[in-house]
Scaffold this motif. Structure first.
Motif, PDB file in Angstrom:
ATOM      1  N   GLY A 123     -47.732 -49.214 -76.914  1.00 16.09           N
ATOM      2  CA  GLY A 123     -45.871 -49.300 -76.503  1.00 16.09           C
ATOM      3  C   GLY A 123     -45.431 -47.944 -75.113  1.00 16.09           C
ATOM      4  O   GLY A 123     -44.565 -48.691 -74.642  1.00 16.09           O
ATOM      5  N   TYR A 124     -45.541 -48.184 -74.252  1.00 14.92           N
ATOM      6  CA  TYR A 124     -46.417 -47.438 -73.217  1.00 14.92           C
ATOM      7  C   TYR A 124     -45.791 -49.149 -72.179  1.00 14.92           C
ATOM      8  O   TYR A 124     -46.294 -50.133 -72.128  1.00 14.92           O
ATOM      9  CB  TYR A 124     -46.492 -46.267 -72.275  1.00 14.92           C
ATOM     10  CG  TYR A 124     -46.872 -45.064 -73.390  1.00 14.92           C
ATOM     11  CD1 TYR A 124     -46.004 -44.275 -73.398  1.00 14.92           C
ATOM     12  CD2 TYR A 124     -48.064 -44.974 -74.237  1.00 14.92           C
ATOM     13  CE1 TYR A 124     -45.837 -43.435 -73.977  1.00 14.92           C
ATOM     14  CE2 TYR A 124     -48.085 -43.688 -74.973  1.00 14.92           C
ATOM     15  CZ  TYR A 124     -46.971 -42.934 -74.877  1.00 14.92           C
ATOM     16  OH  TYR A 124     -46.699 -41.572 -75.771  1.00 14.92           O
ATOM     17  N   ASN A 152     -49.546 -54.836 -76.733  1.00 15.95           N
ATOM     18  CA  ASN A 152     -48.628 -53.102 -77.397  1.00 15.95           C
ATOM     19  C   ASN A 152     -48.538 -52.826 -75.915  1.00 15.95           C
ATOM     20  O   ASN A 152     -48.009 -51.958 -75.544  1.00 15.95           O
ATOM     21  CB  ASN A 152     -48.945 -51.835 -78.104  1.00 15.95           C
ATOM     22  CG  ASN A 152     -49.742 -52.287 -79.256  1.00 15.95           C
ATOM     23  OD1 ASN A 152     -49.159 -52.960 -80.036  1.00 15.95           O
ATOM     24  ND2 ASN A 152     -50.356 -51.890 -79.836  1.00 15.95           N
ATOM     25  N   LEU A 153     -47.876 -53.581 -74.677  1.00 20.10           N
ATOM     26  CA  LEU A 153     -47.753 -52.932 -73.423  1.00 20.10           C
ATOM     27  C   LEU A 153     -46.546 -53.783 -72.884  1.00 20.10           C
ATOM     28  O   LEU A 153     -46.184 -54.821 -73.339  1.00 20.10           O
ATOM     29  CB  LEU A 153     -49.288 -54.051 -72.293  1.00 20.10           C
ATOM     30  CG  LEU A 153     -49.064 -53.566 -71.519  1.00 20.10           C
ATOM     31  CD1 LEU A 153     -49.351 -51.549 -70.762  1.00 20.10           C
ATOM     32  CD2 LEU A 153     -49.992 -54.031 -69.818  1.00 20.10           C
ATOM     33  N   MET A 154     -45.477 -53.114 -71.754  1.00 22.63           N
ATOM     34  CA  MET A 154     -44.747 -53.092 -70.888  1.00 22.63           C
ATOM     35  C   MET A 154     -44.894 -53.428 -69.651  1.00 22.63           C
ATOM     36  O   MET A 154     -45.364 -53.165 -68.722  1.00 22.63           O
ATOM     37  CB  MET A 154     -43.296 -53.160 -71.510  1.00 22.63           C
ATOM     38  CG  MET A 154     -43.345 -53.514 -72.913  1.00 22.63           C
ATOM     39  SD  MET A 154     -41.173 -52.382 -73.114  1.00 22.63           S
ATOM     40  CE  MET A 154     -42.475 -50.451 -73.617  1.00 22.63           C
ATOM     41  N   VAL A 155     -45.325 -54.591 -68.892  1.00 22.50           N
ATOM     42  CA  VAL A 155     -45.174 -54.562 -67.482  1.00 22.50           C
ATOM     43  C   VAL A 155     -44.269 -54.966 -66.293  1.00 22.50           C
ATOM     44  O   VAL A 155     -43.145 -56.163 -67.115  1.00 22.50           O
ATOM     45  CB  VAL A 155     -46.741 -55.896 -67.207  1.00 22.50           C
ATOM     46  CG1 VAL A 155     -46.186 -55.263 -65.124  1.00 22.50           C
ATOM     47  CG2 VAL A 155     -47.692 -55.179 -67.434  1.00 22.50           C
ATOM     48  N   THR A 156     -43.332 -53.330 -65.932  1.00 26.58           N
ATOM     49  CA  THR A 156     -42.080 -53.856 -65.639  1.00 26.58           C
ATOM     50  C   THR A 156     -41.384 -53.730 -64.053  1.00 26.58           C
ATOM     51  O   THR A 156     -42.085 -53.342 -63.595  1.00 26.58           O
ATOM     52  CB  THR A 156     -41.063 -53.216 -66.593  1.00 26.58           C
ATOM     53  OG1 THR A 156     -41.215 -51.956 -66.228  1.00 26.58           O
ATOM     54  CG2 THR A 156     -41.729 -53.324 -68.073  1.00 26.58           C
ATOM     55  N   TYR A 184     -45.009 -57.575 -73.030  1.00 23.00           N
ATOM     56  CA  TYR A 184     -43.188 -57.742 -72.629  1.00 23.00           C
ATOM     57  C   TYR A 184     -43.230 -57.211 -71.435  1.00 23.00           C
ATOM     58  O   TYR A 184     -43.938 -56.612 -70.394  1.00 23.00           O
ATOM     59  CB  TYR A 184     -41.705 -56.555 -73.094  1.00 23.00           C
ATOM     60  CG  TYR A 184     -41.097 -56.786 -72.531  1.00 23.00           C
ATOM     61  CD1 TYR A 184     -40.034 -57.462 -72.781  1.00 23.00           C
ATOM     62  CD2 TYR A 184     -40.318 -56.254 -71.596  1.00 23.00           C
ATOM     63  CE1 TYR A 184     -38.861 -57.662 -72.528  1.00 23.00           C
ATOM     64  CE2 TYR A 184     -39.402 -55.880 -70.231  1.00 23.00           C
ATOM     65  CZ  TYR A 184     -37.923 -57.078 -71.001  1.00 23.00           C
ATOM     66  OH  TYR A 184     -36.932 -56.871 -69.899  1.00 23.00           O
ATOM     67  N   SER A 185     -42.584 -58.313 -70.391  1.00 24.13           N
ATOM     68  CA  SER A 185     -42.595 -58.716 -69.220  1.00 24.13           C
ATOM     69  C   SER A 185     -41.659 -58.199 -68.486  1.00 24.13           C
ATOM     70  O   SER A 185     -40.472 -60.207 -69.204  1.00 24.13           O
ATOM     71  CB  SER A 185     -43.310 -59.033 -68.772  1.00 24.13           C
ATOM     72  OG  SER A 185     -43.540 -58.799 -66.907  1.00 24.13           O
TER      73      SER A 185
END
Length: 534
Positions: A123-124, A152-156, A184-185
């Motif tokens: 989630g981080y 469970n990852l976000m690349v932002t 998510y990104s």
């Protein structure tokens, strides 16, 4: 009892449209606060890795440890059988990714090649990835995946530039089938579309080159993809989620809300199905935009709301996938060939979607997809555990919606007591857009008890800009991106001499929904901040 004035300058990492990557200092009774991870300083930490580990598990909490993966990978480590987790939001560069094409940030990312393990973001987010290599094939957090799982990852807030095979998570999949789940990104991808085999780039994955089935489940791209070249190319192969599949690719409960630009073979979910490829699309929403920038506009532009092109007689099975009825390709050139302007897919021969329009796939008005209306239209969607409706917006993935909007306070910088009754605390972060409303709940605990200092007013945001001396100055701004602070002043705090414990809980409000972040404790003892890190 004395009255004290607390002057807070609080920066929120506002996840609109997503989390931008800072470690939050969580605080709860009986728990120890997490120390903010800071910004990558360019160094590499590989001490966490034990080649003889019996469990083959590790949790990364600093940018230096994540960067250490690239050094281990450079030495031949593929992390086969390993589970690598994130234990904090990691920030690889400061600033706004939208500015980095003209002014590069301090640190450049080296994509991890041939990753064979499991990467669990828990989630981080990873924020601030910058890779500027216009001759590189395979650009992303990972250059390519081989039998790997990313979840469970976000690349932002990232900018990734490459020649082809570019994706926010992975440039390509090869050898062994891979999985992405709950990813998510909002990254910016810039690709050269001049080569014969095209840009082969997608929001999350550039190319699936594995004949075995690879899966993207509950994944969402909300960023920008631009594939451009002065050389006209009929085969850009760019997709909102996947650029090209030459193997079996399954998308399940996926969402595209970003913007995509390419010459031809451009699709909202997948750009091109080619070679041995096939696609299975189940309960997906395509609500983003597609633009054709083909230099010779009159040449045929292959495009599709779901799939850009199905080569030969290849097929894509579509089950309960939908888009907006306002969809149409935006053509930048005059006299553009608009044959596939509103098509669900295109083909150069007899390729087709398997399914029936109106039963298995279709289009609805944005009004029909807004708020509770969506439930009556998208009857096959799980709105209890997978999707959620937004009061004033279209459906989003439940787990990612909360995460991307949850505000976080990051670190302390230049914390000082400027005068006897005034405390200044600065939290440094970035912000991708201005929310409808934002604020904090503040309590102060003294020897005489706890006082609630909740604030419900809409906050004013200021952008921090560096002047010629290098000092940060405040300037009111409503532009997207950049560094921001939320200025808040709290007065008349009843307290006594001695230790004061301020608990600050950030919140934002979007589409009528309140999202609350983890609280941070700041302790002052005789005028000295006890938890300042920077």
């Amino acid at each position: 009892m004395k009255q004290r004035t607390l002057a807070f300058l609080i920066a929120l990492t506002l996840l609109i449209p997503c989390i931008l990557g800072f470690s939050t200092a969580a605080s709860a009774e009986g728990e120890t606060a997490t120390t903010p991870s800071g910004i990558w300083d360019g160094s590499y930490d590989t001490a966490w890795f034990d080649a003889n580990s019996a469990t083959k598990e590790a949790t990364l909490t600093t940018p230096q440890q994540l960067a250490g993966m690239t050094q281990l990978n450079k030495g031949g480590q593929k992390f086969e059988g390993w589970t690598v987790r994130l234990g904090a939001n990691l920030f690889m560069n400061a600033g706004n990714a939208g500015d980095w094409q003209t002014a590069a940030p301090a640190n450049e990312w080296r994509p991890i090649r041939n990753f064979m393990g499991t990467f669990d973001g828990q989630g981080y987010s990873i924020s601030g990835l910058f890779c500027n290599n216009p001759t590189e094939e395979g650009v992303g957090l990972f250059a390519f995946l081989n039998g790997a799982t990313v979840k469970n990852l976000m690349v932002t807030n990232s900018l990734l530039i490459g020649k082809k095979d570019v994706g926010a998570v992975a440039g390509f999949i090869r050898y062994g089938a891979a999985k992405m789940e709950n990813v998510y990104s909002d990254a910016i991808l810039s690709v050269d579309s001049a080569s014969d085999d095209g840009a082969r780039s997608g929001g999350l994955l550039g190319l699936n080159d594995c004949i075995q089935e690879s899966t993207l489940k509950q994944c969402w791209f909300n960023g920008t993809i631009v594939a451009d070249s002065a050389t006209d190319n009929w085969a850009t192969r760019v997709g909102g989620l996947v650029g090209k599949t030459a193997g079996v690719t399954t998308l399940e409960d996926c969402l595209y809300t970003g913007s995509l630009t390419g010459h031809s073979q451009i699709g909202g979910l997948i750009g091109a199905v080619e070679g041995r490829g096939s696609a299975n699309l189940t309960r997906c929403l395509m609500l983003g935009t597609i633009t054709s920038n083909r230099p010779i506009a009159a040449n045929r532009t292959y495009a599709g709301q779901f799939v850009g092109i199905l080569f030969g007689s290849l097929t894509a099975t579509v089950n309960q996938c939908y888009g907006a009825n306002s969809y149409a390709v935006n053509y930048l050139g005059d006299n553009a060939s608009a044959e596939f302007k509103t098509a669900y897919s295109s083909t150069n021969n007899s390729g087709k979607l398997l399914g029936t329009e109106g039963t298995d796939y279709g289009r609805f008005s944005l009004a029909d997809l807004t708020g509770e209306n969506a439930k009556s239209k998208l009857t096959a969607f799980d709105f209890e555990t997978v999707w959620t409706v937004m009061p004033n917006g279209t459906p989003v993935l439940r787990a990612l919606a909360a995460a991307r909007r949850t505000p976080a306070l990051y670190g302390f910088q230049n914390t000082a007591v400027s005068e006897a009754n005034t405390y200044s605390i600065r939290f440094v972060s970035t912000l991708s857009s201005i929310p409808e409303r934002a604020g904090t709940t503040i309590t102060v605990t003294t020897s005489n008890g706890t006082y609630d200092l909740s604030k419900e007013a809409t906050c004013v945001f200021t952008s921090l800009l560096a002047d010629e001396s290098g000092k940060m100055t405040a300037k009111t701004s409503y532009a997207l991106g950049g560094r921001y602070l939320m200025a808040l002043t709290v007065e008349n705090i009843p307290t006594s001499e001695g230790r004061l414990t301020f608990t600050v809980t950030p919140w934002v409000e979007e589409d009528g929904v309140r999202y609350t972040g983890a609280p941070v404790e700041v302790i002052f003892d005789a005028g000295i901040p006890q938890t300042a890190e920077n």
